[in-house]
Design a protein around this motif. Sequence first.
Motif, PDB file in Angstrom:
ATOM      1  N   ALA A  20       0.840  -1.204   0.000  1.00  0.00           N
ATOM      2  CA  ALA A  20       0.000   0.000   0.000  1.00  0.00           C
ATOM      3  C   ALA A  20       0.868   1.245   0.000  1.00  0.00           C
ATOM      4  CB  ALA A  20      -0.926  -0.011   1.210  1.00  0.00           C
ATOM      5  N   ALA A  21       1.963   1.210   0.733  1.00  0.00           N
ATOM      6  CA  ALA A  21       2.863   2.359   0.778  1.00  0.00           C
ATOM      7  C   ALA A  21       3.499   2.585  -0.589  1.00  0.00           C
ATOM      8  CB  ALA A  21       3.931   2.159   1.845  1.00  0.00           C
ATOM      9  N   GLU A  22       3.880   1.504  -1.230  1.00  0.00           N
ATOM     10  CA  GLU A  22       4.472   1.631  -2.557  1.00  0.00           C
ATOM     11  C   GLU A  22       3.451   2.154  -3.557  1.00  0.00           C
ATOM     12  OE1 GLU A  22       6.583  -1.777  -4.048  1.00  0.00           O
ATOM     13  OE2 GLU A  22       7.579  -2.065  -2.123  1.00  0.00           O
ATOM     14  N   GLU A  23       2.211   1.688  -3.456  1.00  0.00           N
ATOM     15  CA  GLU A  23       1.155   2.165  -4.348  1.00  0.00           C
ATOM     16  C   GLU A  23       0.893   3.652  -4.124  1.00  0.00           C
ATOM     17  OE1 GLU A  23      -2.434  -0.113  -4.142  1.00  0.00           O
ATOM     18  OE2 GLU A  23      -1.365  -1.991  -4.488  1.00  0.00           O
ATOM     19  N   LEU A  28       1.485   9.247  -5.977  1.00  0.00           N
ATOM     20  CA  LEU A  28       2.008  10.600  -5.783  1.00  0.00           C
ATOM     21  C   LEU A  28       2.969  10.981  -6.909  1.00  0.00           C
ATOM     22  CD1 LEU A  28       2.587  10.673  -1.923  1.00  0.00           C
ATOM     23  CD2 LEU A  28       0.836  11.904  -3.229  1.00  0.00           C
ATOM     24  N   ARG A  29       3.805  10.028  -7.329  1.00  0.00           N
ATOM     25  CA  ARG A  29       4.719  10.307  -8.452  1.00  0.00           C
ATOM     26  C   ARG A  29       3.918  10.620  -9.720  1.00  0.00           C
ATOM     27  NH1 ARG A  29       7.769   5.614  -6.608  1.00  0.00           N
ATOM     28  NH2 ARG A  29       9.529   6.390  -5.406  1.00  0.00           N
ATOM     29  N   ASN A  30       2.887   9.813  -9.991  1.00  0.00           N
ATOM     30  CA  ASN A  30       2.045  10.031 -11.181  1.00  0.00           C
ATOM     31  C   ASN A  30       1.334  11.385 -11.101  1.00  0.00           C
ATOM     32  OD1 ASN A  30       2.743   7.604 -12.349  1.00  0.00           O
ATOM     33  ND2 ASN A  30       0.988   6.493 -11.497  1.00  0.00           N
ATOM     34  N   ASN A  34       1.703  14.494 -13.612  1.00  0.00           N
ATOM     35  CA  ASN A  34       0.525  15.116 -14.236  1.00  0.00           C
ATOM     36  C   ASN A  34       0.476  16.614 -13.950  1.00  0.00           C
ATOM     37  OD1 ASN A  34      -0.303  12.692 -15.310  1.00  0.00           O
ATOM     38  ND2 ASN A  34      -1.703  12.217 -13.618  1.00  0.00           N
ATOM     39  N   LEU A  35       0.793  17.004 -12.721  1.00  0.00           N
ATOM     40  CA  LEU A  35       0.805  18.425 -12.361  1.00  0.00           C
ATOM     41  C   LEU A  35       1.903  19.172 -13.116  1.00  0.00           C
ATOM     42  CD1 LEU A  35       0.105  18.264  -8.523  1.00  0.00           C
ATOM     43  CD2 LEU A  35      -1.423  19.119 -10.311  1.00  0.00           C
TER      44      LEU A  35
END
Length: 174
Positions: A20-23, A28-30, A34-35
């Motif tokens: 879950a932490a990795e997901e 957050l990276r994605n 996107n931002l």
Amino acid sequence: MNQKVPEEAGPSHTGKEGGAAEETCEELRNENENLKKASEDLNQRYLRLAADFDNFRKRSARQADEVRQFALEKFAVELLEVADNFERALKADDASLREGLESIQKEFSGILEKHGVRPIECVNQEFNPEEHEAVACIPSDHPEGTVVEEFIRGYCMHDTVIRHAKVAVSKGKE
């Protein structure tokens, strides 16, 4: 002193919680990517809009200059008619000279009026420094501050004084 802690007693970094932490980190990276893309897109749109506005400003200024130039050209062409009439009047005999000059003056006044230029009426009017320039004060039977003589006619163009009338103002009886 070295006690071994059983695996069940400490927090686990593997299994469901680790995944879950990795997901979450991947999300957050994605989201960050996107931002960044959205920010770059907005920046590019801003730069294009700024360039478009600058081009619009330059085009508008160029068009305003063209309109002004065309208006002046049209006015000059109309004045050339008056110049031609002056030349004809100068070639005429003395008997018809005054009549010709009066006709030219009437034509000239019509052209000025057509373009919004009108004379300032000032004789027997109260002195107005926004329209008149007093070049002399003379004694007269008129009340003090009244324009009694016009030396050079003043003109307005669309309610703006373009040349002040040069006048003599009464300083009353002496």
